[in-house]
Enzyme design. Structure first.
Site, PDB file in Angstrom:
ATOM      1  N   ALA A  61       1.023  -1.203   0.107  1.00 21.07           N
ATOM      2  CA  ALA A  61      -0.067   0.002   0.029  1.00 21.07           C
ATOM      3  C   ALA A  61       0.826   1.220   0.136  1.00 21.07           C
ATOM      4  O   ALA A  61       2.096   0.770   0.254  1.00 21.07           O
ATOM      5  CB  ALA A  61      -0.872  -0.100   1.115  1.00 21.07           C
ATOM      6  N   GLY A 100       0.212  -5.078   0.737  1.00 17.21           N
ATOM      7  CA  GLY A 100      -0.908  -5.300  -0.233  1.00 17.21           C
ATOM      8  C   GLY A 100      -0.486  -5.592  -1.525  1.00 17.21           C
ATOM      9  O   GLY A 100      -1.287  -6.185  -2.374  1.00 17.21           O
ATOM     10  N   GLU A 103      -0.714  -9.239  -1.150  1.00 10.75           N
ATOM     11  CA  GLU A 103      -2.266  -9.562  -1.032  1.00 10.75           C
ATOM     12  C   GLU A 103      -3.075  -9.408  -2.556  1.00 10.75           C
ATOM     13  O   GLU A 103      -3.860 -10.181  -2.667  1.00 10.75           O
ATOM     14  CB  GLU A 103      -2.865  -8.484  -0.331  1.00 10.75           C
ATOM     15  CG  GLU A 103      -2.337  -8.715   1.211  1.00 10.75           C
ATOM     16  CD  GLU A 103      -2.804  -7.909   2.157  1.00 10.75           C
ATOM     17  OE1 GLU A 103      -2.507  -6.648   2.130  1.00 10.75           O
ATOM     18  OE2 GLU A 103      -3.380  -7.997   3.037  1.00 10.75           O
ATOM     19  N   GLU A 123       3.811  -5.974   7.002  1.00 11.27           N
ATOM     20  CA  GLU A 123       2.979  -4.904   7.670  1.00 11.27           C
ATOM     21  C   GLU A 123       3.315  -4.676   9.094  1.00 11.27           C
ATOM     22  O   GLU A 123       3.381  -3.823   9.791  1.00 11.27           O
ATOM     23  CB  GLU A 123       1.416  -5.284   7.603  1.00 11.27           C
ATOM     24  CG  GLU A 123       0.952  -4.846   6.304  1.00 11.27           C
ATOM     25  CD  GLU A 123       1.139  -6.096   5.138  1.00 11.27           C
ATOM     26  OE1 GLU A 123       2.034  -6.898   5.541  1.00 11.27           O
ATOM     27  OE2 GLU A 123       0.508  -6.140   4.252  1.00 11.27           O
TER      28      GLU A 123
HETATM   29  N1  T1G Z   1       4.885   3.203   0.137  1.00 14.12           N
HETATM   30  C1  T1G Z   1       5.145   4.628  -0.346  1.00 14.12           C
HETATM   31  N2  T1G Z   1       6.325   4.848  -0.719  1.00 14.12           N
HETATM   32  C2  T1G Z   1       7.455   3.564  -0.582  1.00 14.12           C
HETATM   33  C3  T1G Z   1       6.902   2.343   0.051  1.00 14.12           C
HETATM   34  C4  T1G Z   1       5.476   2.181   0.201  1.00 14.12           C
HETATM   35  N3  T1G Z   1       5.001   1.033   0.533  1.00 14.12           N
HETATM   36  N4  T1G Z   1       7.928   1.533  -0.183  1.00 14.12           N
HETATM   37  C5  T1G Z   1       8.934   2.124  -0.335  1.00 14.12           C
HETATM   38  N5  T1G Z   1       8.632   3.511  -0.736  1.00 14.12           N
HETATM   39  C6  T1G Z   1       9.752   4.658  -1.145  1.00 14.12           C
HETATM   40  C7  T1G Z   1      10.657   4.772  -0.252  1.00 14.12           C
HETATM   41  O1  T1G Z   1      10.173   5.891   0.833  1.00 14.12           O
HETATM   42  C8  T1G Z   1      11.766   5.406  -1.041  1.00 14.12           C
HETATM   43  O2  T1G Z   1      11.457   6.960  -1.257  1.00 14.12           O
HETATM   44  C9  T1G Z   1      11.723   4.833  -2.465  1.00 14.12           C
HETATM   45  O3  T1G Z   1      10.133   4.078  -2.496  1.00 14.12           O
HETATM   46  C10 T1G Z   1      12.716   3.545  -2.422  1.00 14.12           C
HETATM   47  O4  T1G Z   1      12.675   2.749  -1.221  1.00 14.12           O
HETATM   48  C11 T1G Z   1      -2.992  -3.065   2.828  1.00 14.12           C
HETATM   49  C12 T1G Z   1      -1.409  -1.750   4.763  1.00 14.12           C
HETATM   50  C13 T1G Z   1      10.357  -2.154  -1.424  1.00 14.12           C
HETATM   51  C14 T1G Z   1      12.034  -3.420  -0.333  1.00 14.12           C
HETATM   52  O5  T1G Z   1       6.296  -2.379   4.055  1.00 14.12           O
HETATM   53  O6  T1G Z   1      10.483  -2.570   2.257  1.00 14.12           O
HETATM   54  O7  T1G Z   1       0.841  -2.838   2.149  1.00 14.12           O
HETATM   55  O8  T1G Z   1      13.280   8.201  -0.164  1.00 14.12           O
HETATM   56  O9  T1G Z   1      14.824   3.309  -0.226  1.00 14.12           O
HETATM   57  O10 T1G Z   1      15.942  -0.253  -0.486  1.00 14.12           O
HETATM   58  O11 T1G Z   1      -1.884  -4.918   3.880  1.00 14.12           O
HETATM   59  O12 T1G Z   1      11.197   0.133   0.081  1.00 14.12           O
HETATM   60  O13 T1G Z   1      13.112   7.426  -2.724  1.00 14.12           O
HETATM   61  O14 T1G Z   1      11.595   9.063  -1.638  1.00 14.12           O
HETATM   62  O15 T1G Z   1      13.340   1.575   0.695  1.00 14.12           O
HETATM   63  O16 T1G Z   1      15.507  -0.724  -2.671  1.00 14.12           O
HETATM   64  C15 T1G Z   1       3.540  -2.647   3.164  1.00 14.12           C
HETATM   65  C16 T1G Z   1       7.988  -1.036   2.272  1.00 14.12           C
HETATM   66  C17 T1G Z   1       3.069  -1.500   3.283  1.00 14.12           C
HETATM   67  C18 T1G Z   1       7.172  -2.369   2.113  1.00 14.12           C
HETATM   68  C19 T1G Z   1      12.564  -1.086  -1.329  1.00 14.12           C
HETATM   69  N6  T1G Z   1       4.929  -2.713   2.317  1.00 14.12           N
HETATM   70  N7  T1G Z   1       9.079  -0.911   1.416  1.00 14.12           N
HETATM   71  O17 T1G Z   1      13.815  -1.170  -0.780  1.00 14.12           O
HETATM   72  O18 T1G Z   1      14.229   1.009  -1.548  1.00 14.12           O
HETATM   73  S1  T1G Z   1       1.725  -1.583   4.253  1.00 14.12           S
HETATM   74  C20 T1G Z   1       6.127  -2.564   2.723  1.00 14.12           C
HETATM   75  C21 T1G Z   1      10.316  -1.440   1.529  1.00 14.12           C
HETATM   76  C22 T1G Z   1       0.177  -2.554   3.311  1.00 14.12           C
HETATM   77  C23 T1G Z   1      -1.672  -3.641   3.367  1.00 14.12           C
HETATM   78  C24 T1G Z   1      -0.685  -2.922   4.060  1.00 14.12           C
HETATM   79  C25 T1G Z   1      11.396  -1.228   0.430  1.00 14.12           C
HETATM   80  C26 T1G Z   1      11.568  -2.026  -0.684  1.00 14.12           C
HETATM   81  P1  T1G Z   1      12.491   7.972  -1.520  1.00 14.12           P
HETATM   82  P2  T1G Z   1      13.627   2.235  -0.593  1.00 14.12           P
HETATM   83  P3  T1G Z   1      14.950  -0.299  -1.546  1.00 14.12           P
END
Ligand code: T1G
Length: 700
Positions: A61, A100, A103, A123
């Site tokens: 998400a 998400g 999912e 999450e």
């Molecule tokens: N939403 C918004 N921005 C995100 C993002 C996200 N989910 N994930 C990464 N970014 C941005 C991050 O801030 C950075 O921005 C850029 O992307 C590169 O990220 C409904 C509610 C995917 C493994 O927890 O683990 O889904 O600094 O530096 O090292 O059930 O990002 O460049 O401006 O980390 O290559 C669940 C979180 C959400 C995954 C990539 N998903 N992201 O790592 O790059 S909750 C997560 C990561 C959800 C549902 C629920 C990592 C990555 P900027 P980065 P990276």
């Protein structure tokens, strides 16, 4: 540019997503998927593929949307529309399909993944739980225990592991879109069923109540104080006993509670903070970077060996310099022992260990460091010794080599001045154990060049560290603030509390260990020795260190001597209270004319944490730390500060700066301005009704 496009190729409808950088499920992406699905229901396509451009399948998400009212279509609605499609939908997974994103894939009827892909439901690391059916569909495919492991740890798994767990149907190599399209064609030709994961039922006998109770106890220990892990277990249990619709309703209820919780707000704050801390505010965007292909470490002690391991672990050869062959061998043996421990824990293969060790060599001659790109000094905390080392490095190292010091406290400007190239000198402050702790404090001197700062900050990510940039002051960010936490601990102790009360209060608050247990673990003599070189001002008032000094002079240095604040069993190291300590505390209180009084648990945690906050505000005013969230990163990754509190500055915002300021004014009135002087920035923000977060955003 549209984030979703749709085309049909030989009766396969391809829904192509393109929302850089990680295809997060933004509102536009969710809307585009729904539109494409609607179109596909009535066109000539016979199967659909969801494919993502860029480096990864949907990574979750859009976390930036949290905290705002959910905008329809929600992720849950997208997921439902996919599962209820009249035509089979195939997820084509590459990169990291997370949260998400996974999912969405689980709602598809089939999943095809590149062999290099990873999938996961992280999450829980944001204080959340999968809110779009992950807790209901994962156990239906992988079984209850595998789903519980996946969701409560939040750790991604490889495509092959996912295949074993039935979470993906096919693992491919080469061009993913071609492979996924071919797979779709196969399904069409074989008239494959519409395999709705939500229709699968789980045999209750496979997951008795006792299993969930066992998981609840295990997880309660592992994620002490956190809300979402327990809710995850309840959701997965619901998947066993309830039909999908009811299970989804329970998941939605718990998800809503988590997303609105202070814990999740704190953990999402930390997610963005650790990415922001890698950015240097006043560095030109196009700052150059030096190649770091070879590294030297001066000093093969605990820190030097740990530092060396960080580079070997990512394939960078490291040369350790020691003063003698015996010292060098001791250092290399210590490194091998550390790797052996990792192998015994199953976190590294024997082959991996040998590979890392093959990259670590040793020498006793400075001349062997001449051609290296980076040298990190990790010798004893003596400014004279460090100046001597840097003068030698200045003589032998090639032009352009970066000369870094691992000092915890010393003035890096003075160290830089021991060379003729201060622009190449920088602090790289690792935290013990250096091969484990994620934090790297990068200390810029007055003359450090932009290129050296930029190189070092980027190198942190290469060696899997989280950097926080500091300017020079005594203790930089972490240790300068932590000294106030430790001093206030001592004032609470001599002022009326006990080691047991202080440690239990701070452990319950969320710290991994109470401060006095930490002192016993690391050795009370460390600060005792440091105090011998400190000025009276640096030491603080005698009441704030007379107890540890007395303990050390009694030979009670902590666990390593069998007694410190507590007594320790020689074999098991089991901790017990020791009346000798309290007698010493009472004697010293009398000697320093301190009238002891009962101190409440709340006052103890407030005083210790607000002591951090107040000094953090001073660091921000002085420009030592770039931003409040950098300070939060320092404490989360260098001091085991509970991530669900978001770090000291975020926590202060949660409490309210007016309350924090008023409490500090009370302490000032009670204990004197020498000890509790409200930081001007805190006073200003309390008066203006602002948060540190708002102030930090104004400064960006
Ligand atoms: N939403 C918004 N921005 C995100 C993002 C996200 N989910 N994930 C990464 N970014 C941005 C991050 O801030 C950075 O921005 C850029 O992307 C590169 O990220 C409904 C509610 C995917 C493994 O927890 O683990 O889904 O600094 O530096 O090292 O059930 O990002 O460049 O401006 O980390 O290559 C669940 C979180 C959400 C995954 C990539 N998903 N992201 O790592 O790059 S909750 C997560 C990561 C959800 C549902 C629920 C990592 C990555 P900027 P980065 P990276």
């Amino acid at each position: 540019m549209s984030v979703v496009s749709y085309e049909i190729k030989n009766t396969v409808g391809i829904i192509r997503l393109n929302n850089p950088p990680v295809n997060a499920l933004s509102y536009a992406l969710r809307e585009g998927i729904i539109d494409a699905l609607d179109t596909a229901q009535s066109d000539e396509s016979k199967a659909l593929v969801i494919y993502c451009e860029g480096r990864t399948f949907i990574a979750g998400a859009d976390i930036t949307e949290f905290g705002q009212p959910p905008k329809e279509p929600t992720t849950a609605m997208v997921v439902s529309a996919i599962e209820n499609s009249s035509k089979p939908v195939i997820a084509a997974i590459h990169g990291t399909a997370l949260g998400g994103g996974f999912e969405v894939a689980l709602a598809c009827h089939y999943r095809c993944a590149l062999s290099t892909a990873k999938v996961g439901l992280p999450e829980v690391k944001l204080g959340l739980l999968p809110g779009a059916g992950g807790t209901q569909r994962a156990p239906r495919l992988a079984g209850v225990e595998a789903a519980l492991e996946l969701i409560t740890t939040g750790n991604p798994i490889t495509a092959s592991k996912a295949l074993d767990l039935n979470l993906v149907d096919r693992v491919v190599d080469g061009d993913l879109l071609s492979a996924a399209t071919a797979y779709a064609q196969e399904l069409i030709d074989s008239n494959a069923e519409l395999k709705r994961v939500g229709d699968i039922t789980i045999d209750p006998a496979s997951a008795p109540a006792e299993l969930f109770e066992k998981w609840r106890k295990t997880i309660a220990k592992r994620t002490r104080g956190q809300i979402s892990p327990q809710h995850i277990i309840s959701c997965v249990e619901a998947a066993v006993h309830l039909p999908l619709v009811e299970g989804l309703a329970k998941e939605r209820k718990y998800f809503t509670e988590c997303v609105q919780s202070e814990q999740s707000t704190a953990m999402r704050h930390m997610f963005f903070s650790e990415r922001l801390s890698a950015k240097v505010k006043d560095l030109p965007k196009d700052s150059s970077v030096r190649d770091i292909k070879t590294v030297g470490v001066i000093g093969g002690g605990t820190m030097g060996g740990g530092i060396a391991m960080n580079f070997a672990n990512v394939g960078i050869p490291v040369k350790i310099l020691e003063i003698s062959d015996e010292a060098l061998q001791r250092g290399l043996d210590l490194v091998r022992k550390n790797y052996q421990i990792t192998v015994s824990k199953g976190k590294l293969s024997q082959e991996g260990m040998e590979q890392c060790l093959s990259l670590i060599s040793g020498t006793t001659s400075y001349n062997d460091l001449a051609g290296l790109d980076l040298i990190i000094e990790a010798v004893f905390e003596s400014i004279d010794l460090k100046k001597e080392v840097f003068a030698k490095l200045d003589e032998v190292c090639k032009p352009g080599a970066i000369l870094a010091t691992n000092t915890s406290y010393q003035d890096v400007n003075i160290i830089a001045e021991a060379t003729k190239r201060p622009e190449d000198v920088i602090g790289m402050h690792f935290f013990s154990p250096a091969n484990v702790m994620k934090l790297l404090e990068v200390v810029r001197c007055e003359k450090t060049s932009d290129e050296v700062i930029n190189t070092t900050m980027k190198l942190a990510k290469t060696i899997n560290k989280i950097p926080a940039l500091a300017r020079v002051c005594y203790g930089f960010i972490g240790n300068r603030m932590f000294r106030n936490y430790i001093s206030e601990t001592q004032r609470c102790l001599i002022g009326g509390s006990s080691p047991e009360q202080i440690d239990s209060v701070m452990h319950a608050w969320g710290m991994a260990m109470g401060p006095l247990s930490v002192n016993d673990l690391s050795g009370i003599d460390i600060s005792y020795t440091a105090r011998k070189t400190q000025t009276a001002e640096q030491k603080g008032e005698p009441a704030s260190y007379c107890i540890p000094d007395a303990l050390v002079e009694m030979g009670r240095m902590g666990q390593k001597t069998g007694a410190g604040y507590y007594r320790y069993d020689r074999e098991t190291r089991a901790k017990t209270s020791d009346p000798v300590t309290m007698q010493l505390v009472e004697d010293l209180a009398e000697k320093h004319q301190i009238t002891r009084r009962p101190i409440s648990d709340q006052e103890i945690s407030d005083r210790l944490i607000f002591a951090l906050v107040n000094e953090g505000a001073n660091l921000l005013s002085e420009g030592i730390a770039q931003r409040p969230s950098d300070i939060d990163v320092v404490f989360a990754y260098g001091y085991a500060f509970p991530v669900f509190r978001g770090g000291p500055m975020h926590y202060a915002d949660t409490v309210g700066l007016k309350k924090v300021y008023e409490s500090i004014c009370e302490y000032r009135d009670r204990y004197g301005e020498d000890i509790w002087k409200p930081a001007p920035l805190l006073e200003q923000l309390a008066r203006e009704g602002k948060t540190f977060k708002e102030w930090g955003e104004e400064q960006e």
